[in-house]
Each structure stands twice: as structure tokens, then as C-alpha cells.
Motif scaffolding. Structure first.
Motif, PDB file in Angstrom:
ATOM      1  N   ARG A   1       0.739  -1.219   0.056  1.00 22.17           N
ATOM      2  CA  ARG A   1       0.047  -0.007  -0.027  1.00 22.17           C
ATOM      3  C   ARG A   1       0.932   1.116   0.108  1.00 22.17           C
ATOM      4  O   ARG A   1       0.628   2.154  -0.822  1.00 22.17           O
ATOM      5  CB  ARG A   1      -0.900  -0.008   1.301  1.00 22.17           C
ATOM      6  CG  ARG A   1      -1.888  -0.842   1.214  1.00 22.17           C
ATOM      7  CD  ARG A   1      -2.969  -0.857   2.291  1.00 22.17           C
ATOM      8  NE  ARG A   1      -3.980  -1.852   2.537  1.00 22.17           N
ATOM      9  CZ  ARG A   1      -5.057  -2.144   1.927  1.00 22.17           C
ATOM     10  NH1 ARG A   1      -5.019  -1.411   0.921  1.00 22.17           N
ATOM     11  NH2 ARG A   1      -5.533  -3.292   2.264  1.00 22.17           N
ATOM     12  N   GLU A   2       1.805   1.171   0.771  1.00 24.20           N
ATOM     13  CA  GLU A   2       2.883   2.581   0.853  1.00 24.20           C
ATOM     14  C   GLU A   2       3.533   2.519  -0.311  1.00 24.20           C
ATOM     15  O   GLU A   2       3.720   3.721  -0.834  1.00 24.20           O
ATOM     16  CB  GLU A   2       3.712   2.028   2.170  1.00 24.20           C
ATOM     17  CG  GLU A   2       4.945   3.136   2.292  1.00 24.20           C
ATOM     18  CD  GLU A   2       5.843   2.936   3.254  1.00 24.20           C
ATOM     19  OE1 GLU A   2       6.728   3.609   3.468  1.00 24.20           O
ATOM     20  OE2 GLU A   2       5.575   1.959   4.234  1.00 24.20           O
ATOM     21  N   LEU A   3       4.009   1.637  -1.024  1.00 26.40           N
ATOM     22  CA  LEU A   3       4.845   1.640  -2.209  1.00 26.40           C
ATOM     23  C   LEU A   3       3.622   1.961  -3.569  1.00 26.40           C
ATOM     24  O   LEU A   3       4.297   2.497  -4.600  1.00 26.40           O
ATOM     25  CB  LEU A   3       5.505   0.592  -2.565  1.00 26.40           C
ATOM     26  CG  LEU A   3       6.544   0.174  -1.636  1.00 26.40           C
ATOM     27  CD1 LEU A   3       7.252  -0.859  -1.919  1.00 26.40           C
ATOM     28  CD2 LEU A   3       7.698   1.450  -1.699  1.00 26.40           C
ATOM     29  N   GLY A   4       2.443   1.711  -3.290  1.00 31.15           N
ATOM     30  CA  GLY A   4       1.332   2.100  -4.369  1.00 31.15           C
ATOM     31  C   GLY A   4       1.516   0.828  -5.321  1.00 31.15           C
ATOM     32  O   GLY A   4       1.259   1.330  -6.540  1.00 31.15           O
ATOM     33  N   GLU A   5       1.922  -0.014  -5.118  1.00 33.82           N
ATOM     34  CA  GLU A   5       2.226  -1.430  -6.221  1.00 33.82           C
ATOM     35  C   GLU A   5       0.925  -2.185  -6.241  1.00 33.82           C
ATOM     36  O   GLU A   5       0.683  -3.090  -5.445  1.00 33.82           O
ATOM     37  CB  GLU A   5       3.262  -2.146  -5.754  1.00 33.82           C
ATOM     38  CG  GLU A   5       4.667  -1.498  -5.786  1.00 33.82           C
ATOM     39  CD  GLU A   5       5.126  -1.389  -7.255  1.00 33.82           C
ATOM     40  OE1 GLU A   5       4.487  -1.926  -8.172  1.00 33.82           O
ATOM     41  OE2 GLU A   5       6.157  -0.648  -7.441  1.00 33.82           O
ATOM     42  N   LYS A   6      -0.112  -1.781  -6.750  1.00 36.53           N
ATOM     43  CA  LYS A   6      -1.128  -2.598  -7.100  1.00 36.53           C
ATOM     44  C   LYS A   6      -1.465  -3.942  -7.319  1.00 36.53           C
ATOM     45  O   LYS A   6      -2.030  -4.653  -6.505  1.00 36.53           O
ATOM     46  CB  LYS A   6      -2.009  -1.706  -8.038  1.00 36.53           C
ATOM     47  CG  LYS A   6      -2.522  -0.285  -7.865  1.00 36.53           C
ATOM     48  CD  LYS A   6      -3.632   0.256  -8.637  1.00 36.53           C
ATOM     49  CE  LYS A   6      -4.107   1.741  -8.102  1.00 36.53           C
ATOM     50  NZ  LYS A   6      -4.829   2.306  -8.995  1.00 36.53           N
ATOM     51  N   ARG A   7      -0.525  -4.168  -8.377  1.00 40.37           N
ATOM     52  CA  ARG A   7      -0.528  -5.698  -8.520  1.00 40.37           C
ATOM     53  C   ARG A   7       0.176  -6.520  -7.460  1.00 40.37           C
ATOM     54  O   ARG A   7      -0.381  -7.533  -7.213  1.00 40.37           O
ATOM     55  CB  ARG A   7       0.207  -5.944 -10.043  1.00 40.37           C
ATOM     56  CG  ARG A   7      -0.286  -5.447 -11.308  1.00 40.37           C
ATOM     57  CD  ARG A   7       0.475  -5.996 -12.223  1.00 40.37           C
ATOM     58  NE  ARG A   7      -0.158  -5.444 -13.543  1.00 40.37           N
ATOM     59  CZ  ARG A   7      -1.120  -6.056 -14.267  1.00 40.37           C
ATOM     60  NH1 ARG A   7      -1.317  -7.236 -13.624  1.00 40.37           N
ATOM     61  NH2 ARG A   7      -1.663  -5.697 -15.362  1.00 40.37           N
ATOM     62  N   GLU A   8       1.087  -6.101  -7.005  1.00 35.52           N
ATOM     63  CA  GLU A   8       1.887  -6.738  -5.842  1.00 35.52           C
ATOM     64  C   GLU A   8       0.817  -6.783  -4.537  1.00 35.52           C
ATOM     65  O   GLU A   8       0.812  -7.805  -3.620  1.00 35.52           O
ATOM     66  CB  GLU A   8       3.142  -6.160  -5.130  1.00 35.52           C
ATOM     67  CG  GLU A   8       4.244  -6.270  -6.386  1.00 35.52           C
ATOM     68  CD  GLU A   8       4.545  -7.644  -6.583  1.00 35.52           C
ATOM     69  OE1 GLU A   8       4.543  -8.514  -5.707  1.00 35.52           O
ATOM     70  OE2 GLU A   8       4.907  -8.124  -7.826  1.00 35.52           O
ATOM     71  N   LEU A   9       0.014  -5.456  -4.565  1.00 37.19           N
ATOM     72  CA  LEU A   9      -0.974  -5.428  -3.182  1.00 37.19           C
ATOM     73  C   LEU A   9      -2.093  -6.477  -3.543  1.00 37.19           C
ATOM     74  O   LEU A   9      -2.512  -7.163  -2.591  1.00 37.19           O
ATOM     75  CB  LEU A   9      -1.363  -4.080  -3.496  1.00 37.19           C
ATOM     76  CG  LEU A   9      -2.633  -4.123  -2.233  1.00 37.19           C
ATOM     77  CD1 LEU A   9      -2.340  -4.247  -0.705  1.00 37.19           C
ATOM     78  CD2 LEU A   9      -3.206  -2.461  -2.359  1.00 37.19           C
ATOM     79  N   CYS A  10      -2.375  -6.657  -4.788  1.00 38.23           N
ATOM     80  CA  CYS A  10      -3.555  -7.695  -5.190  1.00 38.23           C
ATOM     81  C   CYS A  10      -2.841  -9.408  -4.567  1.00 38.23           C
ATOM     82  O   CYS A  10      -3.569 -10.036  -3.935  1.00 38.23           O
ATOM     83  CB  CYS A  10      -3.686  -7.628  -6.633  1.00 38.23           C
ATOM     84  SG  CYS A  10      -4.786  -9.020  -7.160  1.00 38.23           S
ATOM     85  N   LEU A  11      -1.843  -9.608  -5.014  1.00 36.02           N
ATOM     86  CA  LEU A  11      -1.172 -10.641  -4.552  1.00 36.02           C
ATOM     87  C   LEU A  11      -0.901 -11.103  -3.034  1.00 36.02           C
ATOM     88  O   LEU A  11      -1.525 -12.069  -2.597  1.00 36.02           O
ATOM     89  CB  LEU A  11       0.224 -11.051  -5.347  1.00 36.02           C
ATOM     90  CG  LEU A  11       0.777 -12.299  -4.977  1.00 36.02           C
ATOM     91  CD1 LEU A  11      -0.179 -13.578  -5.457  1.00 36.02           C
ATOM     92  CD2 LEU A  11       2.085 -12.400  -5.766  1.00 36.02           C
ATOM     93  N   ALA A  12      -0.602  -9.854  -2.447  1.00 35.94           N
ATOM     94  CA  ALA A  12      -0.354 -10.001  -1.026  1.00 35.94           C
ATOM     95  C   ALA A  12      -1.487 -10.050  -0.390  1.00 35.94           C
ATOM     96  O   ALA A  12      -1.635 -10.745   0.764  1.00 35.94           O
ATOM     97  CB  ALA A  12       0.274  -8.713  -0.441  1.00 35.94           C
ATOM     98  N   LEU A  13      -2.606  -9.384  -0.715  1.00 33.75           N
ATOM     99  CA  LEU A  13      -4.066  -9.349  -0.094  1.00 33.75           C
ATOM    100  C   LEU A  13      -4.532 -10.908  -0.374  1.00 33.75           C
ATOM    101  O   LEU A  13      -5.233 -11.600   0.722  1.00 33.75           O
ATOM    102  CB  LEU A  13      -4.990  -8.625  -0.874  1.00 33.75           C
ATOM    103  CG  LEU A  13      -4.915  -6.989  -0.302  1.00 33.75           C
ATOM    104  CD1 LEU A  13      -5.684  -6.077  -1.242  1.00 33.75           C
ATOM    105  CD2 LEU A  13      -5.561  -7.144   1.173  1.00 33.75           C
ATOM    106  N   TYR A  14      -4.192 -11.462  -1.488  1.00 32.86           N
ATOM    107  CA  TYR A  14      -4.887 -12.868  -1.741  1.00 32.86           C
ATOM    108  C   TYR A  14      -4.243 -13.828  -0.802  1.00 32.86           C
ATOM    109  O   TYR A  14      -4.687 -14.720  -0.269  1.00 32.86           O
ATOM    110  CB  TYR A  14      -4.344 -13.228  -3.267  1.00 32.86           C
ATOM    111  CG  TYR A  14      -4.669 -14.735  -3.341  1.00 32.86           C
ATOM    112  CD1 TYR A  14      -5.971 -15.113  -4.019  1.00 32.86           C
ATOM    113  CD2 TYR A  14      -3.355 -15.490  -3.688  1.00 32.86           C
ATOM    114  CE1 TYR A  14      -6.106 -16.517  -4.432  1.00 32.86           C
ATOM    115  CE2 TYR A  14      -3.622 -16.684  -4.129  1.00 32.86           C
ATOM    116  CZ  TYR A  14      -4.893 -17.358  -4.225  1.00 32.86           C
ATOM    117  OH  TYR A  14      -5.049 -18.542  -4.974  1.00 32.86           O
TER     118      TYR A  14
END
Length: 333
Positions: A71-84
Motif C-alpha cells: 500500500r505504501e509503495l502503491g504497487e497495485k499488482r503486488e498488493l493484489c497478490l499480498a491480499l490474496y
């Protein structure tokens, strides 16, 4: 075949992590236990020992930190995977509310990024949460979305997830009280998997589900043959949770064969291992089976008490399908 090479183990150990490897896990890839040990890994006798020594709470903390960093880095694709991944940990720990929130946000991000694969994966796991909540209509909708999307993606990961989603659909048919349809779905999956030797793990999963659908219909000898066939398929990678599910299926077959003493011992072993892993769904399933066996073997008061306690706990934690099964089992005495 194990997915991690010794060099990967060495990197993780160098970063301060403890790496546990099931004995013989690398043999399918031509990697001996000694190579993993030289890299700093610790060899354990069985896969369930890995989960027994794992720390799901720590995994949950790490997944939350990963989500915060993305979230801090604004990496949406990585955030998607991390949330998963955070959703997966929450689901195993039994926190359906947290799992659903994580999967729904992951799904929204996947759609925004036009990531078809992650959209399907999130739908699949969201279906698992909805099923546990007892919302079978919404479960079917999510599974059908996942299956339809995965069928359009050309990748090995998509093929694997598609077969697993269709097995989940067969399980849904069981929960809906439609075992004959569940059996047909399992057999269809197995027929399509037959020429694909690299899909042995998915074949085993389908066979275990087929075994349960056969038991639902009173086809006990055929169920035993099916489970024996599943047991003969070599494991490509250590899958402790799948092994526990298969062990619980074995207990169900023993119960159907009238071998209630053996069935109860097998279920109690799964319960102990599930509690050691800290995986709530396995614990619930084992408790449900033990309660049923107690009702059938002259221990009705104990079985009634166990099932009533399970119903209360499952309902309190939002596992309404388990609570319903426990309630129904108690009424059938």
C-alpha cells in the motif's frame, strides 16, 4: 517435484528464516536431502510435521506487513497478490471475515489491473469463504465465474486451478444434497485429467471428492476402491492439508464399512494433527466425524455434547455450514 531448490533454501536461511523440508521431497527433481541440509534446511519425517511446527499467526503478521508495504509503495499488482495470500492465511486460521475482506479487495484490484488469472483465483477462494458461511447460491456464482474465466486462460496454473474449482463445484453439489450430480462432475474432471500426467495432485483431489460422493450414495465398496486408487498416486510435493483431508476421507470409509473403532482412531489422529497445524477447517471436520461415530457406537450423550459444542463454536465463528451439519447430525441419532 518440490518447487524450491537448495539455493533458495540457502537464501532464506541467510535472511534469518527457518526452512523445513519433508524427507525425500526433492527426489522427484533429483535433489537429495543432503543438498537441502547443506543449504541450511532442516529435514523432517512427514509433511504434517512442517505444519505442526509452522506458525500461522506469524504468517498472518508477515502477510499484514506485506500488504502494508505494498500500500505504501502503491504497487497495485503486488498488493493484489499480498491480499490474496493474506486471505489464504486468514481462511486457514478460521477468520472468515478477514479472509472475505482480503479476497474482495484483491478481486477489485485484479479487475482494475485487468489481471484475468488473479481475478479467477480470488473468485475461487472467495467461493470457499461463501461456502463456509452457508451461502451456497453465491458460492456457485463465484465458482462458475472462476471456471469460465480459467477456461479462457492458456497456462498450466490456470489448468490446475480450473480442475480444482470444478472439484469444489462437485463438493458444492454434495452440500446441496445432490450427490449423483457431484459424482458426475468428479468423473468428468477425472476423464479430462487422465492424459495429463503432470496433474496427478489434482487427480488425487478429485478421487477423494469422488470417494465422498460415493459414500453419500451408499456405494461403499466402490468408495473403497476409489480411495485406494487415490492413495496409489505419488505426491509431487508435500501437501500436509491435502494429506489430512485424505486421512479424514479414509476415516469416513472405515465408518461406512462398519469399522467404527478404526474410524474413530483415524479421526482423532486427524484432529490432533489439525490442531497442531492450527488449521480450523480440519479441526471442525474431524470433530464432526468423531461426534457422528460416538452417536453410532453407544456413546450418544458424549456425541450429542460434542456436536452441540461444535455447532455453537462454528456458528460463533461464522462457519454456518459446519454448524448446520453438526445440528443435523445431532438430530439423526
Amino acid at each position: 517435484r518440490v518447487a524450491m531448490l537448495p539455493v533458495g533454501v540457502e537464501e532464506l536461511v541467510g535472511a534469518g528464516q527457518t526452512v523445513l523440508i519433508e524427507k525425500g521431497a526433492g527426489l522427484g527433481s533429483g535433489l537429495a536431502d543432503a543438498e537441502y541440509q547443506r543449504a541450511g534446511g532442516q529435514i523432517v519425517a512427514a509433511a504434517h510435521e512442517i505444519f505442526g511446527r509452522a506458525d500461522l499467526k506469524r504468517a498472518g503478521t508477515l502477510s499484514e506487513e506485506s500488504v502494508a508495504l505494498c500500500r505504501e509503495l502503491g504497487e497495485k499488482r503486488e498488493l493484489c497478490l499480498a491480499l490474496y495470500r493474506m486471505g489464504n492465511v486468514s481462511c486457514y486460521m478460521g477468520d472468515l471475515k478477514a479472509a472475505r475482506q482480503a479476497y474482495e479487495e484483491s478481486l477489485d484490484l485484479a479487475r482494475g489491473c485487468e489481471d484475468a488469472a488473479m481475478t479467477c483465483f480470488a473468485n475461487f477462494w472467495l467461493a470457499a469463504v461463501l461456502s463456509a458461511r452457508g451461502d451456497l447460491q453465491a458460492t456457485e456464482s463465484k465458482l462458475q465465474d472462476a471456471i469460465g474465466g480459467l477456461a479462457r486462460i492458456r497456462s498450466s496454473d490456470a489448468r490446475i486451478m480450473e480442475s480444482e474449482a470444478r472439484v469444489a463445484l462437485a463438493q458444492l453439489r454434495r452440500d446441496q444434497g445432490r450427490p449423483a450430480e457431484a459424482e458426475r462432475e468428479c468423473r468428468k474432471v477425472l476423464a479430462e485429467l487422465a492424459p495429463q500426467s503432470e496433474m496427478e495432485d489434482q487427480e488425487r483431489l478429485a478421487l477423494v471428492c469422488l470417494t465422498m460422493t460415493l459414500l453419500d450414495q451408499g456405494k461403499v465398496p466402490e468408495a473403497r476402491k476409489t480411495l485406494t486408487r487415490a492413495a496409489r498416486i505419488p505426491r509431487r510435493w508435500p501437501a500436509a492439508l491435502e494429506a489430512l483431508d485424505a486421512s479424514l476421507c479414509e476415516a469416513e470409509v472405515l465408518r461406512a464399512e462398519g469399522k467404527t473403532g478404526q474410524a474413530e482412531k483415524a479421526a482423532e489422529k486427524v484432529l490432533a494433527e489439525g490442531e497442531a497445524c492450527g488449521v480450523l477447517p480440519v479441526r471442525f471436520d474431524a470433530l464432526l466425524l468423531i461426534g457422528k461415530i460416538e452417536l453410532e457406537t453407544g456413546h450418544a450423550p458424549q456425541g450429542q455434547a460434542r456436536l452441540a459444542a461444535l455447532e455453537r463454536e462454528a456458528a460463533a465463528k461464522g462457519w454456518l455450514l459446519v454448524a448446520s451439519h453438526a445440528r443435523d447430525a445431532g438430530r439423526r441419532r
